[in-house]
Design an enzyme around this catalytic site. Structure first.
Site, short mmCIF file in Angstrom:
data_model
loop_
_atom_site.label_atom_id
_atom_site.label_comp_id
_atom_site.label_asym_id
_atom_site.label_seq_id
_atom_site.Cartn_x
_atom_site.Cartn_y
_atom_site.Cartn_z
N GLU A 1 0.87 -1.16 0.00
CA GLU A 1 0.00 0.00 0.00
C GLU A 1 0.91 1.22 0.00
OE1 GLU A 1 -2.84 0.34 3.21
OE2 GLU A 1 -3.63 2.20 2.36
N ARG B 1 5.50 -13.38 9.49
CA ARG B 1 6.04 -12.02 9.36
C ARG B 1 7.44 -11.96 9.93
NH1 ARG B 1 2.12 -8.07 8.96
NH2 ARG B 1 3.51 -6.39 9.56
N LYS C 1 3.82 0.84 10.20
CA LYS C 1 3.95 2.09 9.44
C LYS C 1 3.40 3.26 10.26
CE LYS C 1 3.21 0.09 4.92
NZ LYS C 1 2.17 -0.01 3.90
P1 ATP Z 1 0.42 -1.59 7.58
O1 ATP Z 1 1.59 -1.40 8.50
O2 ATP Z 1 -0.10 -0.31 7.02
O3 ATP Z 1 -0.60 -2.58 8.05
P2 ATP Z 1 1.73 -3.53 5.95
O4 ATP Z 1 3.00 -3.51 6.74
O5 ATP Z 1 0.87 -4.71 5.94
O6 ATP Z 1 0.91 -2.25 6.27
P3 ATP Z 1 1.59 -3.43 3.08
O7 ATP Z 1 2.06 -2.33 2.22
O8 ATP Z 1 0.16 -3.75 3.10
O9 ATP Z 1 2.13 -3.10 4.52
O10 ATP Z 1 2.43 -4.74 2.84
C1 ATP Z 1 2.80 -5.25 1.60
C2 ATP Z 1 3.21 -6.68 1.76
O11 ATP Z 1 4.30 -6.81 2.66
C3 ATP Z 1 2.09 -7.55 2.29
O12 ATP Z 1 2.01 -8.71 1.50
C4 ATP Z 1 2.51 -7.87 3.68
O13 ATP Z 1 2.04 -9.13 4.07
C5 ATP Z 1 4.04 -7.81 3.59
N1 ATP Z 1 4.60 -7.46 4.89
C6 ATP Z 1 4.35 -6.36 5.61
N2 ATP Z 1 5.01 -6.40 6.78
C7 ATP Z 1 5.71 -7.56 6.80
C8 ATP Z 1 6.59 -8.18 7.74
N3 ATP Z 1 6.90 -7.62 8.90
N4 ATP Z 1 7.13 -9.38 7.41
C9 ATP Z 1 6.85 -9.95 6.23
N5 ATP Z 1 6.04 -9.42 5.31
C10 ATP Z 1 5.46 -8.24 5.58
#
Ligand code: ATP
Ligand code: MG
Length: 574
Positions: A34, A273, A283
């Site tokens: 996003e 994650r 974020k």
């Molecule tokens: P927010 O913090 O706004 O909830 P988000 O960290 O989920 O957002 P996105 O931009 O939606 O951020 O994430 C893009 C991709 O990165 C998604 O597929 C998400 O699953 C992956 N992602 C985000 N954070 C992690 C993490 N800590 N470890 C592994 N993958 C991640």
């Protein structure tokens, strides 16, 4: 011989699907950020998976911006996300946006309404949440659940026409208020956002699809085969499948190779994650740190963002190597930041040229040295003359570390003391301390020594052994260098797990700025940093006994600024 790596569970699934000829033998993934913030190292774990699978199995990975919430999104983020992925060394097939599908998704919503599968709810978000029930108790149906189709259509169109105020109505899928999976209890699929224009579609839309109504559909429209995400989406997967069931088999709008009768359908898979100790990766929290000036920006070298790590001196290859080490599982956990530090340290050990810098200088006068300055030579990496050498001006007056001299030392102290012991000045001569001078407060201001002219390193006399070797820089030629010594951003291992305000947990010593005296060879890097595609050129050094450093982009022709990437000592326990 390269070690054979065992397949992670997603690679195993992909290999099985390929061997069974699923999806016409195609592998297609997507990375769906996003554009509401900068990428952090958690995202890199997902990037390495999504792009890595495509690379490994001759597939394609598209970059898809999941831009369904205009109130937080911006093109600034789109640009930095692309730059960071390219820097990490990955290549996307196409760039798509969820907003490419707004027309298509709107049509689907209308179709849902016509089929009696969606209704407009006029309750507040709080009322809707209160009716959700619990996993063991069914929810309560909305009083608007059985609105006639025509009314739903008219109201949804009014929502899109901008006739309804933000927050006053939503469109909900009519599924099952008693389903044990709470996500099936009539999830909201469209909401009104009129307060912000969309960064791509402007004011065209007043209604925007929710994640669950956009993600699976977008995957289908593009021909994604393996939609890989993190474990918190496990509970969303049945809904992902439910929505796809509604139109699977129809022509996907953005997938040219599709043939009628194809068995194609996307599937979602989830891995753990990445969580790292002593940092936060939400974020929202990172934005707060930036906006409140608690860090210098998204690229503050203490931030876990890709741009922060880059400015700290992390290389893309070290970050990718780290991802290989931690692997992918279905169990959530916390990774010790020490492992990340270990990886960059191992990387830089082999490559970063060594230079001398004195952090707590005291003057050393070599009383029997009566020559003009002479130029000595130091190897960039000891024992590897093929990796280059540097010139080290040497003269009568030098700086050494204050801690390398003791006026009165016991016999366990091998460095300088007026006790007849010989000490080598690195890459130079053997000296013996003869005494020192102090100010009125008793602080040592000057150390005196004599040198042995026949002990020069690199000559025959240079082989003579001493118990200690100390660092030095020559007083006239050395330069002042600003070093930024970074430590962990938070005092506690898992700030997200603590009660109270996470900002109270910041480590007050996470940045120390120290000006040191560095050897003259660093003059050549004291100039404005050059950028390529918005990314600063990287130069690393090992400041002897101090750590690995990288030239910071704040450097000018007058001032060299170095960020400490990692300390020399490795506390990482294998
Ligand atoms: P927010 O913090 O706004 O909830 P988000 O960290 O989920 O957002 P996105 O931009 O939606 O951020 O994430 C893009 C991709 O990165 C998604 O597929 C998400 O699953 C992956 N992602 C985000 N954070 C992690 C993490 N800590 N470890 C592994 N993958 C991640
Ligand atoms: Mg998200």
């Amino acid at each position: 011989m390269e070690e054979e790596k065992s397949l992670n569970f997603i690679e195993q699934i992909v290999e099985k699907d390929l061997s069974e000829g699923k999806n016409d033998g195609r592998i297609q993934t997507r990375f769906p950020p996003e554009p509401n913030g900068y990428l952090h190292i958690g995202h890199v774990k997902a990037i390495c998976m999504d792009f890595g699978i495509a690379e490994r199995y001759n597939g394609i990975c598209n970059l898809r911006f999941d831009d369904t919430n205009p109130s937080k999104e911006d093109t600034e983020y789109v640009d930095t996300i692309m730059r960071d992925i390219a820097w990490l060394g990955f290549k996307w097939g196409n760039i798509y946006y969820a907003s490419d599908y707004f027309d298509k998704l709107y049509e689907l919503a209308i179709r849902f309404i016509k089929e009696g599968k969606a209704y407009v709810d006029e309750q507040t978000a709080e009322e809707i949440a209160a009716q959700k029930g619990t996993p063991t108790e069914p929810g309560v149906a909305s009083p608007y659940r059985d609105r006639p189709v025509e009314e739903n259509l008219r109201l949804f169109e009014a929502m899109q026409a901008g006739e309804i105020e933000e927050g006053k109505m939503v469109l909900r899928a009519k599924i099952d208020m008693a389903n044990p999976n709470m996500h099936f209890r009539d999830p909201i699929i469209y909401r009104i956002i009129t307060s912000h224009p969309h960064h791509r579609t402007g004011r065209k839309w007043n209604v925007y699809p929710m994640y669950d109504f956009a993600h699976g559909q977008s995957d289908y429209f593009e021909g994604v085969t393996h939609s890989i995400c993190t474990l918190e989406f496990v509970v969303h997967r049945p809904l992902y499948d439910y929505f796809i069931d509604q139109f699977v088999g129809e022509v996907p709008s953005n997938f040219e190779g599709w043939k009628p009768g194809s068995d194609y359908r996307p599937h979602q898979y989830e891995f753990n994650r990445l969580n790292i100790t002593y940092t936060v990766m939400s974020k929202r929290k990172m934005l707060q740190l930036v906006q409140e000036g608690l860090v210098s920006g998204w690229d503050d070298p203490r931030m876990p963002t890709v741009c922060g790590l880059r400015r700290r001196g992390y290389t893309a290859s070290a970050i990718r190597e780290f991802m290989d080490k931690i692997g992918y599982t279905k169990v959530e956990g916390m990774i010790d930041v020490g492992l990340l530090e270990h990886t960059i340290r191992e990387n830089l050990k082999e490559t970063a040229p060594r230079v001398c810098a004195i952090f707590e200088p005291v003057k050393l006068v070599i009383t029997n040295y009566d020559k003009e300055t002479e130029i000595l030579v130091g190897e960039n990496i000891d024992g590897h003359p093929e990796l280059g050498t540097r010139e080290m001006p040497f003269a009568r007056e030098l700086y050494i570390e204050r801690g390398d001299f003791l006026e009165e030392a016991d016999n366990k102290f091998y460095r300088l003391s007026p006790n007849g012991r010989e000490v080598r000045l690195k890459n130079a001569y053997i000296i013996q301390a003869t005494g020192c001078e102090k100010d009125v407060e008793g602080n040592i201001t000057t150390v005196y020594a004599t040198y042995d002219p026949d002990s020069k390193s690199g000559t025959e006399g240079g082989n003579r052994k001493t118990k200690a070797t100390i660092n030095w820089v020559e007083c006239n030629s050395c330069i002042d260098v600003e070093t930024r010594l970074y430590d962990r951003l938070f005092k506690v291992e898992n700030p997200a797990a603590e009660e109270g305000d996470f900002r109270d947990l910041l480590n007050p010593d996470s940045l120390r700025v120290v000006t040191c005296k560095a050897e003259a060879s660093l003059k050549t890097v004291r100039k404005p940093v050059t950028f390529k595609d918005g990314i600063a050129e990287v130069k690393h050094f090992q400041l002897l006994k101090q750590g690995y450093f990288v030239v910071d982009e704040d450097t000018t022709a007058d001032k060299l600024v170095l960020n400490r990437t990692a300390s020399l000592k490795d506390n990482w326990q294998k």
